[in-house]
Design an enzyme around this catalytic site. Structure first.
Site, PDB file in Angstrom:
ATOM      1  N   GLY A 101      14.764 -48.407  -5.967  1.00 42.64           N
ATOM      2  CA  GLY A 101      14.921 -48.451  -7.415  1.00 42.64           C
ATOM      3  C   GLY A 101      13.675 -47.943  -8.116  1.00 42.64           C
ATOM      4  N   SER A 102      13.494 -48.379  -9.333  1.00 46.64           N
ATOM      5  CA  SER A 102      12.394 -47.884 -10.156  1.00 46.64           C
ATOM      6  C   SER A 102      11.060 -48.521  -9.767  1.00 46.64           C
ATOM      7  CB  SER A 102      12.668 -48.170 -11.636  1.00 46.64           C
ATOM      8  OG  SER A 102      12.582 -49.562 -11.890  1.00 46.64           O
ATOM      9  N   THR A 121      10.545 -52.012 -11.515  1.00 48.57           N
ATOM     10  CA  THR A 121      11.291 -53.091 -10.878  1.00 48.57           C
ATOM     11  C   THR A 121      10.741 -53.377  -9.491  1.00 48.57           C
ATOM     12  OG1 THR A 121      13.265 -52.432 -12.120  1.00 48.57           O
ATOM     13  CG2 THR A 121      13.589 -53.933 -10.274  1.00 48.57           C
ATOM     14  N   GLY A 122      10.309 -52.328  -8.794  1.00 50.75           N
ATOM     15  CA  GLY A 122       9.726 -52.517  -7.466  1.00 50.75           C
ATOM     16  C   GLY A 122       8.501 -53.414  -7.494  1.00 50.75           C
ATOM     17  N   GLU A 175      11.411 -48.347  -1.783  1.00 49.39           N
ATOM     18  CA  GLU A 175      11.560 -46.905  -1.996  1.00 49.39           C
ATOM     19  C   GLU A 175      11.749 -46.722  -3.490  1.00 49.39           C
ATOM     20  OE1 GLU A 175      12.835 -43.734  -3.209  1.00 49.39           O
ATOM     21  OE2 GLU A 175      14.738 -44.146  -2.210  1.00 49.39           O
TER      22      GLU A 175
END
Length: 478
Positions: free
Chosen positions: A227-228, A231-232, A249
């Site tokens: 994801g982004s 958010t990661g 990732e």
């Protein structure tokens, strides 16, 4: 239900302990081409997650003791069943994600390649020392329960990659789809119940509250998140509370460096496709294009001409290349980025505005030689807006390509292979391509440098990320 019975793509349920369940509260995604509601899906609660984790931990006790051959056999049977239901998966993927049916069909088809490729990799222990008196071995053991958090851009292939990596290495897995694209993932796991014991592969649909529940749950041992970047970072902070293992990732802003010796007519279609596939909603698409000043004008003109031939429309229409952006959130982010074209006085060689339509459609845009610090260069658009910049000095363009905090992929294009490789060796990204971009294999590791991720997926290294390293000291006598 028989193993060969086709899936019903009209109803959608959670899968807990091989049982199809729903919840008192439901929600629905929307078709991004027309914003019409898709079918209802469950909104999972903490209790649903607790039940799934309990089932996964119970199943782990026996599944972790199975052989690689047993796991591979179940995975390959599941892959065959996905292939048998490929038409339903592709149509559902277009309905929920918006990508053209041709691109959806390719994504579904890749799941078999990934399942067969990943499960063909041998995971062997290492004999570190062996004498008459003792043996020292490094072996790889399953971790336990994996939480697989799947994004909305490639929800089928990325879910399958996480599921296969988890269960092939002896773990159990709970899939959490994006709230925007839950439909195919629920059906993938419903299909998996025909081939795996209860609790081995489960799936929970939910709203924005479910992700934090998964990352914080003490009964989950590893998180695989795609994801982004923003958010990661939250996922990593949440996992730190229980020291979960984590693979991230994350986003990219991939540069492509075009040297002056390329055959422009040959590479233009490749560059166009590799910049705009899936409406540029792929983390490792070309997103910054650096073209040598000697060929810049001709290259730009021919790229604009080519991109104009690519059709925009609903994914179910024939010959469509550009479907809609997947969701309203991403559409609004793109509109905000497009506003910078005016506020920063940028020049659009193609497009440059967003037309009104029933869905989240954005026509392809090309920005002519914007400043390096402009937003369209610095920010990952995840929408079809491509900046093209001039370069003349090799050291300078390498420095510009490496300047951002992202480092997912990058590419160099030149007839001079030695020169291209020399440039490629200096690029700071997890994947570097010469004379291509976005080549992937299930047997090759994929991940990012810098803020584009932590760890890798796929390949032997990716599979080992789902294992604990254990060193055994085997002494033959006291």
């Amino acid at each position: 239900m028989t193993v060969s019975e086709p899936l019903d793509f009209t109803t959608y349920f959670n899968v807990i302990n091989n049982q199809l369940t729903s919840t008192s509260q439901t929600r629905h995604g929307v078709n991004p081409a027309n914003t019409q509601p898709n079918p209802p899906v469950p909104v999972s609660t903490q209790d649903d997650l607790d039940k799934a984790v309990k089932s996964a931990r119970a199943a782990f006790k026996s599944w972790s003791k199975t052989s690689f051959d047993e796991r591979r056999k179940a995975l390959l049977a599941w892959a065959d069943a996905i292939d048998a239901n490929a038409d339903g998966f592709a149509k559902t993927l277009t309905m929920e994600q918006g990508k053209p049916l041709t691109q959806a069909t390719v994504e579904v088809g890749l799941t078999g390649i990934w399942t067969r490729g990943l499960s063909s990799i041998e995971i062997k222990g290492n004999v570190i020392e062996e004498t008459d008196d003792r043996k020292v071995i490094q072996r790889y053991t399953p971790m336990g329960v994996v939480g697989a958090i799947v994004p909305w851009n490639y929800p089928v292939l990325l879910a399958v990659g996480k599921i296969v990596s988890a269960v092939y290495t002896g773990n159990t897995v709970i899939v959490k789809p994006s709230p925007f694209t839950p439909y195919c993932d629920l059906k993938l796991v419903e299909l998996a119940t025909r081939f795996f014991p209860p609790g081995v592969v489960q799936c929970l649909s939910g709203d924005d509250s479910l992700g934090p529940m998964v990352t914080e749950h003490p009964g989950i041992d590893k998180i695989s998140f795609t994801g982004s970047i923003i958010t990661g970072k939250r996922v990593m902070a949440s996992c730190a509370r229980t020291l979960k293992r984590v693979t991230l990732e994350l986003g990219g802003n991939d540069p492509a460096i075009i040297c002056e010796d390329v055959d422009i007519d040959t590479i233009i279609p490749k560059i166009g496709n590799l910049s705009y596939l899936c409406s540029s909603q792929i983390c490792m698409m070309i997103k910054r294009l650096y073209v040598h000043e000697k060929i810049y004008d001709e290259f730009l003109d021919k790229l604009v001409t080519f991109v104009k031939t690519l059709k925009v429309g609903e994914g179910t229409e024939s010959d469509v290349f550009f479907g809609p952006v997947q969701n309203e959130m991403q559409f609004k982010k793109a509109k905000d980025l497009f506003s910078s074209i005016t506020t920063e006085n940028l020049k659009a060689a193609l497009g440059g505005s967003i037309e009104s339509s029933p869905g989240y459609f954005i026509h392809p845009t090309i920005i002519d030689n914007p400043p390096e610090l402009s937003r369209v260069v610095q920010e990952e658009a995840f929408a079809p807006i491509l900046p093209i910049m001039k370069w003349s000095d090799e050291d300078d363009v390498v420095e510009r390509a490496n300047a951002l905090e992202t480092g997912l992929g990058s590419s160099v294009w030149s007839k001079d292979f030695e020169r291209a490789t020399r440039i490629a060796d200096q690029l700071q990204s997890g994947s570097v391509w010469v004379n291509n971009h976005f080549d992937l294999l299930p047997t090759a590791p994929f991940g990012g440098h810098k803020q584009s991720g932590l760890g890798v997926e796929w390949g032997l290294t990716g599979l080992l990320g789902y294992c604990n390293s254990q060193t055994q000291w085997l002494k033959k006598s006291f």
